[in-house]
Design a protein around this motif. Structure first.
Motif, PDB file in Angstrom:
ATOM      1  N   VAL A  60      26.182  66.287  11.656  1.00 43.87           N
ATOM      2  CA  VAL A  60      26.365  65.049  12.286  1.00 43.87           C
ATOM      3  C   VAL A  60      27.963  65.013  11.696  1.00 43.87           C
ATOM      4  CG1 VAL A  60      26.279  62.999  11.173  1.00 43.87           C
ATOM      5  CG2 VAL A  60      24.143  64.143  11.794  1.00 43.87           C
ATOM      6  N   HIS A  61      28.850  64.392  12.415  1.00 39.85           N
ATOM      7  CA  HIS A  61      30.136  63.517  12.038  1.00 39.85           C
ATOM      8  C   HIS A  61      30.113  62.735  12.456  1.00 39.85           C
ATOM      9  CE1 HIS A  61      34.242  63.873  13.512  1.00 39.85           C
ATOM     10  NE2 HIS A  61      34.588  63.843  11.858  1.00 39.85           N
ATOM     11  N   MET A  62      30.057  62.062  10.914  1.00 38.59           N
ATOM     12  CA  MET A  62      30.185  60.306  10.490  1.00 38.59           C
ATOM     13  C   MET A  62      31.753  60.061  11.074  1.00 38.59           C
ATOM     14  SD  MET A  62      27.724  58.999  10.149  1.00 38.59           S
ATOM     15  CE  MET A  62      26.000  59.231  10.325  1.00 38.59           C
ATOM     16  N   HIS A  63      32.023  58.988  11.363  1.00 32.30           N
ATOM     17  CA  HIS A  63      33.451  58.124  11.258  1.00 32.30           C
ATOM     18  C   HIS A  63      34.357  57.947  10.501  1.00 32.30           C
ATOM     19  CE1 HIS A  63      36.694  56.886  14.216  1.00 32.30           C
ATOM     20  NE2 HIS A  63      36.362  57.047  15.190  1.00 32.30           N
ATOM     21  N   HIS A  64      35.422  58.394  10.568  1.00 37.05           N
ATOM     22  CA  HIS A  64      36.795  58.447   9.322  1.00 37.05           C
ATOM     23  C   HIS A  64      36.876  56.494   9.347  1.00 37.05           C
ATOM     24  CE1 HIS A  64      39.370  58.396  12.613  1.00 37.05           C
ATOM     25  NE2 HIS A  64      40.261  57.931  11.895  1.00 37.05           N
TER      26      HIS A  64
ATOM     27  N   LEU B  71      16.505  68.206   8.177  1.00 35.52           N
ATOM     28  CA  LEU B  71      17.456  69.040   7.839  1.00 35.52           C
ATOM     29  C   LEU B  71      19.426  68.357   7.725  1.00 35.52           C
ATOM     30  CD1 LEU B  71      16.188  72.748   6.368  1.00 35.52           C
ATOM     31  CD2 LEU B  71      16.367  70.722   5.362  1.00 35.52           C
ATOM     32  N   ILE B  72      20.063  67.497   7.669  1.00 38.49           N
ATOM     33  CA  ILE B  72      20.841  66.867   7.800  1.00 38.49           C
ATOM     34  C   ILE B  72      22.104  67.905   7.412  1.00 38.49           C
ATOM     35  CG2 ILE B  72      22.427  65.113   8.446  1.00 38.49           C
ATOM     36  CD1 ILE B  72      19.686  63.509   8.233  1.00 38.49           C
ATOM     37  N   PHE B  73      23.032  68.193   7.994  1.00 34.32           N
ATOM     38  CA  PHE B  73      24.363  68.800   7.958  1.00 34.32           C
ATOM     39  C   PHE B  73      25.586  68.414   8.561  1.00 34.32           C
ATOM     40  CE2 PHE B  73      20.677  72.162   7.647  1.00 34.32           C
ATOM     41  CZ  PHE B  73      21.459  72.815   6.610  1.00 34.32           C
ATOM     42  N   GLY B  74      26.296  68.343   8.299  1.00 36.86           N
ATOM     43  CA  GLY B  74      27.785  67.365   8.527  1.00 36.86           C
ATOM     44  C   GLY B  74      28.774  67.376   7.948  1.00 36.86           C
ATOM     45  N   ASP B  75      30.146  66.467   8.159  1.00 33.52           N
ATOM     46  CA  ASP B  75      31.188  66.151   7.980  1.00 33.52           C
ATOM     47  C   ASP B  75      30.740  64.144   7.583  1.00 33.52           C
ATOM     48  OD1 ASP B  75      33.388  65.266   7.736  1.00 33.52           O
ATOM     49  OD2 ASP B  75      34.532  66.215   8.156  1.00 33.52           O
TER      50      ASP B  75
END
Length: 228
Positions: free
Chosen positions: A119-123, A147-151
């Motif tokens: 996941v890449h959540m928006h800034h 399992l959730i990995f991300g920024d």
């Protein structure tokens, strides 16, 4: 559901897989680390695969190092998410929910099926709120026990939700940051997830310059979510 199969995984914001670091590309450094650490899964953010040619280059390079790359061609430029799966695992299925949310179900030789999401959540807080809202209301439905990995571009204190240096038109919005964090925590609670980073570093929440961040101090992102 608990799995007996061991899995070695990381999350990393690549900030451009083809970006040069000295004489090497970032994907070369990432894959050297992956091979050395015998990693099964690499959840990557910001691969910057915004053309078919770039996608072909990085996909072929990952294949040559023993990994299958699941990655959309992004039109956002800097945004996006990807998952690289070691060839010793079988990819049962995968789904690109958006350019910033990708999920894969993989199985081991023992038959365990494990669901992984990158996941890449928006800034920007308002867009991040929309992303969490879509996850909450199953617009982007992830399988149970994923399992959730991300920024996650997330903060424990709204005052940390500052404008990105790369986007000068942004302005801080503490109300929006509160809303995004509230939806994030609601999703964590709904899915019975463990916020690993916050759990480990909660004692630092009020420590000076490091206080109030989650997913990194102050801007790292190699964090995962998963069942305890």
């Amino acid at each position: 559901m608990m799995h007996s199969t061991e899995i070695r995984a990381i999350s990393f914001n690549a900030d451009g897989l083809l970006t040069k670091v000295g004489k090497c590309s970032r994907m070369d450094l990432i894959l050297k680390f992956a091979v050395r650490m015998n990693l099964d899964i690499l959840c990557l953010q910001e691969p910057h695969t915004d053309t078919q040619d770039k996608f072909n280059i990085v996909s072929e390079y990952f294949n040559s190092r023993g990994y299958t790359l699941l990655c959309p061609i992004t039109d956002e430029g800097r945004g996006g998410a990807a998952i690289a799966v070691k060839d010793s695992w079988n990819i049962v299925s995968h789904k690109i929910h958006s350019q910033r949310i990708i999920q894969a179900s993989i199985s081991s030789s023992g038959g365990d099926i494990i669901s992984i999401a990158s996941v890449h959540m928006h800034h920007r807080s308002n867009i991040r709120s929309s992303q969490w809202g879509k996850l909450l209301h199953d617009t982007f439905a992830l399988p149970p026990n994923t399992l959730i990995f991300g920024d996650f571009n997330s903060v424990m204190l709204p005052s940390r939700d500052i404008a990105s240096p790369a986007c000068s038109e942004d302005t801080p919005s503490h109300g929006a940051a509160d809303g995004a964090r509230r939806l994030e925590m609601e999703y964590i609670g709904q899915r019975r997830l463990l916020d690993v980073y916050a759990a480990i570093h909660s004692h630092q929440a009020n420590q000076g310059e490091l206080g109030g961040w989650t997913w990194g101090f102050p801007r790292a992102s190699a964090i995962s979510h998963g069942e305890p």
